[in-house]
Write an enzyme that holds these catalytic residues in place. Structure first.
Site, mmCIF file in Angstrom:
data_model
loop_
_atom_site.group_PDB
_atom_site.id
_atom_site.type_symbol
_atom_site.label_atom_id
_atom_site.label_comp_id
_atom_site.label_asym_id
_atom_site.label_seq_id
_atom_site.Cartn_x
_atom_site.Cartn_y
_atom_site.Cartn_z
ATOM 1 N N TYR A 95 -12.171 6.752 -14.799
ATOM 2 C CA TYR A 95 -12.158 5.478 -14.070
ATOM 3 C C TYR A 95 -12.721 4.354 -14.940
ATOM 4 O O TYR A 95 -12.170 3.251 -14.994
ATOM 5 C CB TYR A 95 -12.976 5.642 -12.794
ATOM 6 C CG TYR A 95 -13.102 4.426 -11.923
ATOM 7 C CD1 TYR A 95 -12.031 3.980 -11.149
ATOM 8 C CD2 TYR A 95 -14.311 3.730 -11.846
ATOM 9 C CE1 TYR A 95 -12.159 2.872 -10.326
ATOM 10 C CE2 TYR A 95 -14.447 2.620 -11.020
ATOM 11 C CZ TYR A 95 -13.370 2.192 -10.274
ATOM 12 O OH TYR A 95 -13.498 1.092 -9.463
ATOM 13 N N ASN A 150 -4.948 -4.693 -7.193
ATOM 14 C CA ASN A 150 -6.121 -4.048 -6.627
ATOM 15 C C ASN A 150 -5.965 -2.538 -6.466
ATOM 16 O O ASN A 150 -6.950 -1.819 -6.364
ATOM 17 C CB ASN A 150 -6.428 -4.689 -5.261
ATOM 18 C CG ASN A 150 -7.474 -3.936 -4.476
ATOM 19 O OD1 ASN A 150 -8.665 -4.038 -4.752
ATOM 20 N ND2 ASN A 150 -7.034 -3.142 -3.490
ATOM 21 N N THR A 161 -17.011 0.799 0.274
ATOM 22 C CA THR A 161 -15.660 1.212 0.646
ATOM 23 C C THR A 161 -15.594 2.732 0.639
ATOM 24 O O THR A 161 -16.557 3.408 0.263
ATOM 25 C CB THR A 161 -14.622 0.674 -0.360
ATOM 26 O OG1 THR A 161 -14.808 1.324 -1.629
ATOM 27 C CG2 THR A 161 -14.761 -0.837 -0.557
ATOM 28 N N ASP A 186 5.011 2.312 -5.039
ATOM 29 C CA ASP A 186 4.073 2.867 -6.014
ATOM 30 C C ASP A 186 4.026 1.877 -7.173
ATOM 31 O O ASP A 186 4.979 1.767 -7.944
ATOM 32 C CB ASP A 186 4.577 4.236 -6.476
ATOM 33 C CG ASP A 186 3.768 4.832 -7.619
ATOM 34 O OD1 ASP A 186 2.774 4.212 -8.036
ATOM 35 O OD2 ASP A 186 4.147 5.925 -8.099
ATOM 36 N N LYS A 203 -10.754 0.958 -16.127
ATOM 37 C CA LYS A 203 -11.244 -0.366 -15.771
ATOM 38 C C LYS A 203 -11.600 -1.195 -17.009
ATOM 39 O O LYS A 203 -11.466 -2.431 -16.995
ATOM 40 C CB LYS A 203 -12.448 -0.240 -14.845
ATOM 41 C CG LYS A 203 -12.095 0.281 -13.447
ATOM 42 C CD LYS A 203 -11.059 -0.599 -12.767
ATOM 43 C CE LYS A 203 -10.893 -0.263 -11.295
ATOM 44 N NZ LYS A 203 -9.840 -1.090 -10.652
ATOM 45 N N ASP A 207 0.851 -1.187 0.000
ATOM 46 C CA ASP A 207 0.000 0.000 0.000
ATOM 47 C C ASP A 207 0.885 1.234 0.000
ATOM 48 O O ASP A 207 1.783 1.376 0.843
ATOM 49 C CB ASP A 207 -0.942 0.027 1.201
ATOM 50 C CG ASP A 207 -2.148 0.933 0.947
ATOM 51 O OD1 ASP A 207 -3.226 0.404 0.657
ATOM 52 O OD2 ASP A 207 -1.970 2.168 1.004
#
Length: 307
Positions: free
Chosen positions: A171, A100, A205, A73, A175, A38
């Site tokens: 986005y 992810n 989330t 990163d 995707k 992360d």
């Protein structure tokens, strides 16, 4: 009792919070050693100085599992190579890659800045590419050395990329690109023992909260059992697929496919060339009627989210 992922080594990117965190915990619960990646950014991708991966590692270790943290990163080519190397050096190999990591910069198309476009495409699409590139190269080298591994990649697409989503042009494009990348990677890496699939998770989330009412949405951990199975040796016969997970409902997305077609019957010089014959092409005046006939014959596309 043998666990589903005993002896397997996994990388989960963007695993400090939300869906990624749930994936890391689930893979560890089934016996995998996990590199918890992360970068530590806000919802919009800005640096926060936090290290959420450490908390996930602590939870895994406290439960008797094995895990190490990583703050790379994933869209940085050198960082992503080092992340793969960390898994190999720490645990002796790599079997599972769960891509992810990502963030959003939601904006209507005509209000989107170049910087917002570049940032979102970079972390989602380039991040998937960079990790696939370096992990794939390692798996290829292993296969050529006679050490083919039952490797598994799980990418993260979205309903926004498959059906589209108003206010999320960037986005959605990223995707959709990930879904296409999944198809190609599945074909190219299959010869090295690697399967590549993608999920389109639905969950409450920080990425979805605030955008719309999420009170009835599934929890992040509701997606992770599917990822655990896709990461297992048992899933060898499934590759190049996209699975939407919405709580208890699992849907195989069919994606783009050739639909109804029509063939021009006019030669390039305007003479009769015979349907589909040499030199045949469409006359612009005939295209409208042909396209409308095809649209009438084909199933209607699913509506764009938010339309």
């Amino acid at each position: 009792m043998t666990q589903l992922l005993d002896g397997r080594v996994a990388i989960v990117t963007g695993a400090g919070r939300g869906i990624g965190r749930a994936h890391a915990l689930e893979l560890a619960r089934h016996g995998a050693a996990v590199v918890v990646n992360d970068f530590g950014v806000s919802l919009a991708g800005e640096g926060t100085g936090e290290s959420p991966a450490e908390e996930v590692v602590a939870a895994i270790v406290a439960a008797g599992g094995r895990a190490v943290a990583n703050a790379a990163d994933v869209a940085d080519f050198a960082d992503s190579a080092a992340l793969v190397e960390q898994a190999v050096t720490t645990y002796g190999g790599l079997d599972i890659l769960v891509n992810n990591a990502g963030f959003v910069r939601d904006r209507m198309l005509v209000s989107t800045s170049e910087e917002e476009w570049d940032a979102v495409i970079r972390v989602h699409l380039k991040g998937h590419f960079a990790m696939l590139r370096h992990a794939g190269a390692w798996w290829r080298a292993e296969a050529k050395a006679g050490r083919t591994r039952a490797a598994r990649v799980v990418n993260t697409s979205s309903g926004a990329g498959l059906q589209g989503s108003v206010g999320q042009a960037t986005y959605s494009a990223a995707k959709a690109g990930i879904a296409g990348l999944t198809l190609v990677a599945a074909q190219e890496l299959g010869r090295y023992g690697v399967t590549v699939n993608a999920i389109a998770p639905v969950a409450r989330t920080r990425m979805t909260e605030g955008a719309f009412d999420t009170s009835a949405m599934a929890l992040p951990e509701d997606n992770s059992p599917v990822v655990a199975w896709l990461a297992s040796v048992d899933s060898a016969d499934v590759t190049g697929r996209v699975l939407e997970i919405d709580g208890a409902r699992l849907t195989l997305e069919t994606g783009w496919a050739h639909g109804p077609s029509a063939v021009a019957a006019v030669g390039a010089d305007g003479g009769a060339g015979g349907a589909g014959g040499a030199g045949a092409r469409w006359d612009a005046r005939d295209v409208g009627a042909a396209v409308r006939a095809l649209v009438a014959e084909a199933p209607a596309p699913e509506p764009v989210y938010g339309a």
